[in-house]
Enzyme design. Structure first.
Site, mmCIF file in Angstrom:
data_model
loop_
_atom_site.group_PDB
_atom_site.id
_atom_site.type_symbol
_atom_site.label_atom_id
_atom_site.label_comp_id
_atom_site.label_asym_id
_atom_site.label_seq_id
_atom_site.Cartn_x
_atom_site.Cartn_y
_atom_site.Cartn_z
ATOM 1 N N ASN A 199 0.860 -1.190 0.000
ATOM 2 C CA ASN A 199 0.000 0.000 0.000
ATOM 3 C C ASN A 199 0.891 1.232 0.000
ATOM 4 O O ASN A 199 1.832 1.321 0.798
ATOM 5 C CB ASN A 199 -0.864 0.009 1.269
ATOM 6 N N GLU A 200 0.602 2.165 -0.864
ATOM 7 C CA GLU A 200 1.378 3.416 -0.933
ATOM 8 C C GLU A 200 2.870 3.113 -0.765
ATOM 9 O O GLU A 200 3.550 3.641 0.125
ATOM 10 C CB GLU A 200 0.882 4.427 0.114
ATOM 11 N N GLU A 234 -8.409 4.304 -2.473
ATOM 12 C CA GLU A 234 -8.601 5.252 -1.372
ATOM 13 C C GLU A 234 -8.995 6.582 -1.999
ATOM 14 O O GLU A 234 -8.266 7.113 -2.846
ATOM 15 C CB GLU A 234 -7.332 5.428 -0.534
ATOM 16 N N GLN A 257 -12.957 6.287 5.032
ATOM 17 C CA GLN A 257 -13.091 4.887 5.338
ATOM 18 C C GLN A 257 -14.511 4.615 5.841
ATOM 19 O O GLN A 257 -15.238 5.550 6.126
ATOM 20 C CB GLN A 257 -12.054 4.466 6.370
HETATM 21 O O1 AHR Z 1 -6.800 6.441 4.971
HETATM 22 C C1 AHR Z 1 -5.801 6.938 5.800
HETATM 23 C C2 AHR Z 1 -4.403 6.736 5.227
HETATM 24 O O2 AHR Z 1 -4.278 7.483 4.060
HETATM 25 C C3 AHR Z 1 -4.055 5.339 4.805
HETATM 26 O O3 AHR Z 1 -3.571 4.568 5.853
HETATM 27 C C4 AHR Z 1 -2.979 5.559 3.796
HETATM 28 O O4 AHR Z 1 -2.940 4.539 2.830
HETATM 29 C C5 AHR Z 1 -3.305 6.912 3.213
HETATM 30 O O5 AHR Z 1 -2.207 7.735 3.168
#
Ligand code: AHR
Length: 529
Positions: free
Chosen positions: A215-216, A334, A385
């Site tokens: 992730n990222e 996201e 989220q």
């Molecule tokens: O959604 C909050 C954060 O934002 C996540 O953990 C990360 O992937 C993004 O930078």
């Protein structure tokens, strides 16, 4: 037939008023009143829905969600534990489950976010009292007791009807750890890992299809350069196989926003090992506290959704250069608004707990409208989220509170639900500026559904909508609206902002008229022939 040209719709929405009317006149479609004959009703905004110009199917996964071990999203939000005084179903917050089940959650991504690249799945299985306690390094350094792990997540997915999407650890993990997680989840029986799963209460495999490979990775997921990440992805993908009948769909870490440098760097290194999916992230920042936005800052944030749409179009085009078509799926796993949060509120309710207002609901509507318009380019989108973090569907009063309210985000997702699995069709509006009236439409089985968002804080819009390629026999509308863009559903007034009937006029089968007040999201459903 799906139209793959992203530019076509963009050009269409860029028509000036004169071109717009001229084009309508030129088309002069038999079923619709020619646009040039439209009375110049004072200030009415003209919209055309071209029901016979298909874009693509709106995958339910475009309404996906994301749940991270962050603040009070999991602990206290979705999971209160079996011994909680808060009403629960085997530890899951009952009210949250009921609301989410009613909405229908197509897919849920877990356990992060940044948390995923420091998560070791084996620590979240087996007897809860024996699971190791770990420090959550990304989100406040509190002790994570791992009481919510793989089996608890799968139970949640079952309760709310979601497909699971597991984000694997690349930053601090290893190919063998991720490979083993797939075997543990998906291998039917007879191997040590599948037998362990059965001993932990799940003889049937979970059949997880979606797997994130980091992730990222350009940031909290290892701070890698794109070529480094490409090397890692290739190495991991050798071991991430089908364990049993479910072939894993491997999702690579895509760009931050519209960062073409990251995308090209990764894809250059993956030429013969393309992932199944490529996941970009795009947050829309906000300058103010969520419930205290100025009109100017609301306009800044809402305008950013035009950039999100551009990013989707451009990243899709970039992927097409590499894969020669739609072979690598584009995900936006996201997205959402990220406002200016106070320390005090986060200390009280959990990290990244964000009040959700009418403005946030309008932002959600702009996002879902653009996903409909770009339905041929996007495979999945996960708002960040699901509960208590950022642009959430539900808010509880922190980890200990009994209240659970549906936010404007929740109600906007409900308003867009009729679009799921329908075929998106082309729409045209007069005003293509970033804050112009936002429209999308879809059709299936004698039904045409159109959604409209008025992002203005100071202007109501009379809408005059022409149908081409379909005739409407009857119709109805629902609207979510509050003139106060800082208004929200509080624990004392949980239903202040809920969808209410919208009065619409269907005229001659080919025209629909209604008023769209400032700061509103509406869906109109028409029975067509
Ligand atoms: O959604 C909050 C954060 O934002 C996540 O953990 C990360 O992937 C993004 O930078």
């Amino acid at each position: 037939m799906a139209n793959k040209s992203g530019d076509a719709i963009h050009l269409a929405t860029k028509l000036t008023r004169r071109q717009f009317i001229a084009r309508g006149a030129a088309l002069g479609a038999a079923a619709a009143l020619p646009l040039r004959l439209w009375p110049q009703t004072s200030g009415a905004q003209h919209v055309v829905i071209r029901a016979d110009e298909e874009i693509g199917v709106i995958r339910p996964e475009l309404h996906g969600q994301f749940a991270e071990h962050l603040g009070s999203c999991i602990y206290g939000g979705l999971w209160v534990g079996k011994d909680s005084r808060i009403s629960n179903i085997n530890g899951y917050r009952r009210q949250a489950i009921d609301y989410l089940h009613e909405l229908g959650i197509p897919v849920l991504r877990w356990p992060g976010g940044c948390f995923a690249d420091d998560y070791h799945w084996r620590e979240g299985i087996g007897a809860p009292e024996r699971r190791p306690k770990r420090v959550n390094i990304h989100w406040g350094g509190y002790v994570e007791d791992n009481s919510f792990g793989t089996h608890e997540f799968m139970g949640l997915c079952r309760l709310i009807g979601a497909q699971p999407y597991l984000a694997g650890n690349v930053g601090s993990g290893s190919p063998s750890e991720l490979r083993d997680w797939i075997e543990y989840c998906n291998y039917p029986s007879g191997s040590a890992l599948s037998d362990e799963r059965a001993a932990n209460g799940s003889p049937e495999p979970f059949g997880v299809r979606y797997w994130g490979v980091g992730n990222e990775s350009w940031g909290c997921g290892g701070d890698m350069r794109p070529e480094e990440y490409a090397d890692e992805f290739r190495r991991y993908s050798v071991y991430l196989r089908s364990f049993g009948p479910t072939r894993p769909f491997l999702i690579a870490s895509g760009p931050n926003g519209n960062d073409a440098g990251w995308s090209r760097g990764v894809l250059d290194g993956l030429l013969h090992h393309m992932p199944d999916g490529f996941a970009m992230h795009y947050y829309s920042g906000g300058a103010d506290h969520p419930a205290d936005f100025t009109a100017a800052h609301a306009a800044d944030q809402l305008s950013s959704f035009a950039k999100v749409e551009q990013a989707v179009i451009q990243q899709r085009a970039l992927l097409d250069e590499y894969d020669g078509g739609n072979r690598v799926a584009l995900l936006l796993d996201e997205w959402g608004v990220w406002d200016n949060l106070t320390r005090e509120e986060q200390a009280r309710n959990g990290r990244l707990w964000q009040q959700i207002t009418m403005r946030s609901g309008v932002a959600a509507g702009l996002g879902l409208n653009l996903f409909n318009r770009q339905a041929d380019k996007l495979y999945m989108a996960n708002i960040a989220q699901i509960v208590n973090v950022l642009h959430s569907l539900l808010l509880t009063d922190g980890a200990q509170g009994e209240h659970c309210v549906r936010t404007t985000t929740y109600h906007v997702f409900a308003l867009f639900k009729p679009h799921r699995s329908q075929t998106s069709v082309r729409t045209e509006t007069q005003d293509s500026s970033p804050l112009g009236l936002s429209v999308s439409a879809s059709k299936a089985n004698g039904q045409l559904v159109a959604s409209f968002v008025n992002p203005h804080t100071d202007a109501d819009i009379p809408v005059d909508c022409a149908l081409e390629g379909a005739r409407a026999a009857s119709g109805s509308g629902l609207i979510l609206h509050d003139s106060d863009w800082n208004a929200f559903n509080s624990f004392d007034a949980p239903d202040r902002i809920i969808p209410r009937p919208l009065e619409i006029r269907v005229e001659g089968g080919t025209r629909v008229r209604f008023d769209l007040p400032r700061m509103s999201v509406a869906t109109v459903t028409l029975q067509t022939s």
